[in-house]
Design a protein around this motif. Structure first.
Motif, short mmCIF file in Angstrom:
data_model
loop_
_atom_site.label_atom_id
_atom_site.label_comp_id
_atom_site.label_asym_id
_atom_site.label_seq_id
_atom_site.Cartn_x
_atom_site.Cartn_y
_atom_site.Cartn_z
N ASN A 3 0.84 -1.20 0.00
CA ASN A 3 0.00 0.00 0.00
C ASN A 3 0.88 1.26 0.00
OD1 ASN A 3 0.69 0.78 2.70
ND2 ASN A 3 -0.86 -0.63 3.51
N GLY A 4 0.26 2.40 -0.05
CA GLY A 4 1.00 3.66 -0.14
C GLY A 4 1.91 3.92 1.05
N LEU A 5 1.45 3.58 2.25
CA LEU A 5 2.28 3.79 3.44
C LEU A 5 3.50 2.87 3.43
CD1 LEU A 5 -0.43 4.26 6.20
CD2 LEU A 5 1.00 6.02 5.14
N GLU A 6 3.30 1.64 3.00
CA GLU A 6 4.43 0.71 2.90
C GLU A 6 5.43 1.20 1.86
OE1 GLU A 6 2.16 -3.44 4.07
OE2 GLU A 6 2.07 -2.72 2.00
N SER B 91 -5.72 9.68 10.48
CA SER B 91 -4.66 8.77 10.91
C SER B 91 -3.75 8.41 9.74
CB SER B 91 -5.25 7.51 11.55
OG SER B 91 -6.06 6.80 10.62
N PHE B 92 -4.32 8.21 8.55
CA PHE B 92 -3.53 7.89 7.36
C PHE B 92 -2.68 9.09 6.95
CE2 PHE B 92 -2.68 7.49 2.86
CZ PHE B 92 -2.35 6.15 2.70
N ILE B 93 -3.29 10.25 6.95
CA ILE B 93 -2.58 11.48 6.57
C ILE B 93 -1.44 11.74 7.56
CG2 ILE B 93 -2.80 13.99 6.31
CD1 ILE B 93 -5.77 13.40 5.43
N ASN B 94 -1.74 11.65 8.84
CA ASN B 94 -0.70 11.88 9.86
C ASN B 94 0.42 10.86 9.76
OD1 ASN B 94 -2.03 14.11 10.89
ND2 ASN B 94 -3.12 12.94 12.44
N GLN B 95 0.08 9.61 9.53
CA GLN B 95 1.11 8.58 9.40
C GLN B 95 1.98 8.85 8.18
OE1 GLN B 95 -0.30 4.54 9.58
NE2 GLN B 95 1.76 3.72 9.73
N SER B 96 1.38 9.32 7.09
CA SER B 96 2.15 9.67 5.89
C SER B 96 3.18 10.74 6.20
CB SER B 96 1.22 10.17 4.78
OG SER B 96 0.32 9.19 4.38
N LEU B 97 2.75 11.74 6.91
CA LEU B 97 3.65 12.84 7.25
C LEU B 97 4.71 12.38 8.25
CD1 LEU B 97 0.98 15.68 7.43
CD2 LEU B 97 2.58 15.20 5.56
#
Length: 67
Positions: A5-8, A32-38
């Motif tokens: 996935n994008g985070l990986e 949570s996804f946005i924050n994890q990306s950053l």
């Protein structure tokens, strides 16, 4: 993406190229996804669908920044 996935993908990119300037582009709206990306190292997050001028402005802004 078929294998991760994008985070990986972001985590892999940043571990191999820690100075990469990655802009995440996604239709994921969870904070949570946005924050994890950053937190993983993305320099910015752009929501799909996006305005092309806003995209260009973000790319220009990120490309002019230091690490």
């Amino acid at each position: 993406m078929p294998y991760m996935n994008g985070l990986e993908a972001l985590d892999t990119i940043m571990s191999r190229y820690p100075h990469a300037k990655v802009i995440m582009v996604s239709n994921e709206v969870r904070n949570s996804f946005i924050n994890q990306s950053l937190q993983l190292g993305a320099k910015s997050y752009i929501m799909k669908p996006f305005d092309i001028q806003g995209f260009v402005t973000t790319v220009n802004k990120i490309s002019q920044c230091g690490n």
